[in-house]
Design a protein around this motif. Sequence first.
Motif, PDB file in Angstrom:
ATOM      1  N   ASP A  30      52.285  50.687  35.067  1.00 25.77           N
ATOM      2  CA  ASP A  30      53.526  50.819  35.839  1.00 25.77           C
ATOM      3  C   ASP A  30      54.696  51.094  34.882  1.00 25.77           C
ATOM      4  O   ASP A  30      55.546  51.934  35.153  1.00 25.77           O
ATOM      5  CB  ASP A  30      53.821  49.537  36.626  1.00 25.77           C
ATOM      6  N   GLY A  90      43.546  51.782  41.018  1.00 27.97           N
ATOM      7  CA  GLY A  90      42.957  50.449  41.148  1.00 27.97           C
ATOM      8  C   GLY A  90      42.750  49.985  42.570  1.00 27.97           C
ATOM      9  O   GLY A  90      42.534  48.799  42.801  1.00 27.97           O
ATOM     10  N   ARG A 111      54.746  31.969  40.648  1.00 27.84           N
ATOM     11  CA  ARG A 111      53.675  32.221  39.688  1.00 27.84           C
ATOM     12  C   ARG A 111      54.072  31.663  38.319  1.00 27.84           C
ATOM     13  O   ARG A 111      53.259  31.072  37.622  1.00 27.84           O
ATOM     14  CB  ARG A 111      53.501  33.747  39.607  1.00 27.84           C
TER      15      ARG A 111
HETATM   16  N1  UDP Z   1      46.404  46.460  40.802  1.00 28.84           N
HETATM   17  C1  UDP Z   1      45.400  47.359  41.130  1.00 28.84           C
HETATM   18  N2  UDP Z   1      44.495  47.010  42.067  1.00 28.84           N
HETATM   19  C2  UDP Z   1      44.525  45.826  42.728  1.00 28.84           C
HETATM   20  C3  UDP Z   1      45.550  44.899  42.384  1.00 28.84           C
HETATM   21  C4  UDP Z   1      46.482  45.256  41.412  1.00 28.84           C
HETATM   22  O1  UDP Z   1      45.330  48.420  40.555  1.00 28.84           O
HETATM   23  O2  UDP Z   1      43.669  45.592  43.570  1.00 28.84           O
HETATM   24  C5  UDP Z   1      47.382  46.850  39.781  1.00 28.84           C
HETATM   25  C6  UDP Z   1      48.827  46.846  40.241  1.00 28.84           C
HETATM   26  O3  UDP Z   1      49.114  48.051  40.943  1.00 28.84           O
HETATM   27  C7  UDP Z   1      49.553  46.723  38.925  1.00 28.84           C
HETATM   28  C8  UDP Z   1      48.608  45.864  38.091  1.00 28.84           C
HETATM   29  O4  UDP Z   1      47.342  45.894  38.751  1.00 28.84           O
HETATM   30  O5  UDP Z   1      49.656  47.995  38.318  1.00 28.84           O
HETATM   31  C9  UDP Z   1      49.041  44.401  37.974  1.00 28.84           C
HETATM   32  O6  UDP Z   1      50.333  44.305  37.595  1.00 28.84           O
HETATM   33  P1  UDP Z   1      51.059  42.913  37.294  1.00 28.84           P
HETATM   34  O7  UDP Z   1      52.409  43.235  36.752  1.00 28.84           O
HETATM   35  O8  UDP Z   1      50.927  41.986  38.460  1.00 28.84           O
HETATM   36  O9  UDP Z   1      50.119  42.426  36.125  1.00 28.84           O
HETATM   37  P2  UDP Z   1      50.117  41.148  35.244  1.00 28.84           P
HETATM   38  O10 UDP Z   1      51.309  40.307  35.641  1.00 28.84           O
HETATM   39  O11 UDP Z   1      48.800  40.559  35.590  1.00 28.84           O
HETATM   40  O12 UDP Z   1      50.215  41.694  33.867  1.00 28.84           O
END
Ligand code: UDP
Length: 241
Positions: A187, A134, A220
């Motif tokens: 992840d 990403g 957040r």
């Molecule tokens: N991520 C990505 N590219 C970006 C920003 C974020 O691939 O430019 C990925 C980051 O590595 C993670 C996921 O997006 O794997 C977001 O995870 P988070 O737990 O913040 O997600 P949410 O809380 O939105 O479910």
Amino acid sequence: MKKYINRLYKKDFNSYCNMIKNDLKNDKKRFIVTVNPETLMMSKKDEEVRRLLTNRAVSLVPDGIIVVKTSKWLKMPVKERITGIELMQELLNIANVNSYSMYLFGAKKDILSTLVKRIKEEYPHINLLGATDGYVKNKDAIMKKIIKLKPDICLVALGIPEQEKLILKYYDKAEKGIFMGVGGSFDVLSGCKKRAPRIFIKLNLEWLYRIIKEPKRLKRFYKSNIKYLKKINELKKGKKD
Ligand code: UDP
């Protein structure tokens, strides 16, 4: 806010998965958005998120226990949580059983390659068409490539609302496929990050576990969940949406 909550899928996880199975069998496309307080609060400030939540082509499912509870308070009850991570696991199972094709887009490079390795070992019948991390510069180019490849399932892990906005931009052009933004699920399913222990999930305290593990999430959490609860309280008292 109410109109978005009213659009959430109301039945249980298994019925939703059956709908997805049918879509896949019939090459029908579906864009799944997992909705939590953060998504709903974003709609206040972000026109694109509003368009996403009102778009008829988008299938909204209730992620997050607060969304489930508040749907009941507002007398638009949804049955249960349908989380992105559980849906992703189910999609992997369905794809493995039926040898469906899949594309993975998102997360850090090393995490993605660990996930790909795991999928190849544990779901050997999935036809993995490709995987892109990403952090590439041109995310649009990757989405265009995905649309051309026509995967049965496309999972995008870029975080909300970027992943949903990107899918929405290209969804009209897709002939088929289940598209879903899965946030941090790559992840977790790669094994690089732990999901909350069962007891936290059972007690509806998964959010607390995430804050303990990553205190930077507290801000957040406040910005979305607490403000969301205030908003819902106002709606319950009859204030205008
Ligand atoms: N991520 C990505 N590219 C970006 C920003 C974020 O691939 O430019 C990925 C980051 O590595 C993670 C996921 O997006 O794997 C977001 O995870 P988070 O737990 O913040 O997600 P949410 O809380 O939105 O479910």
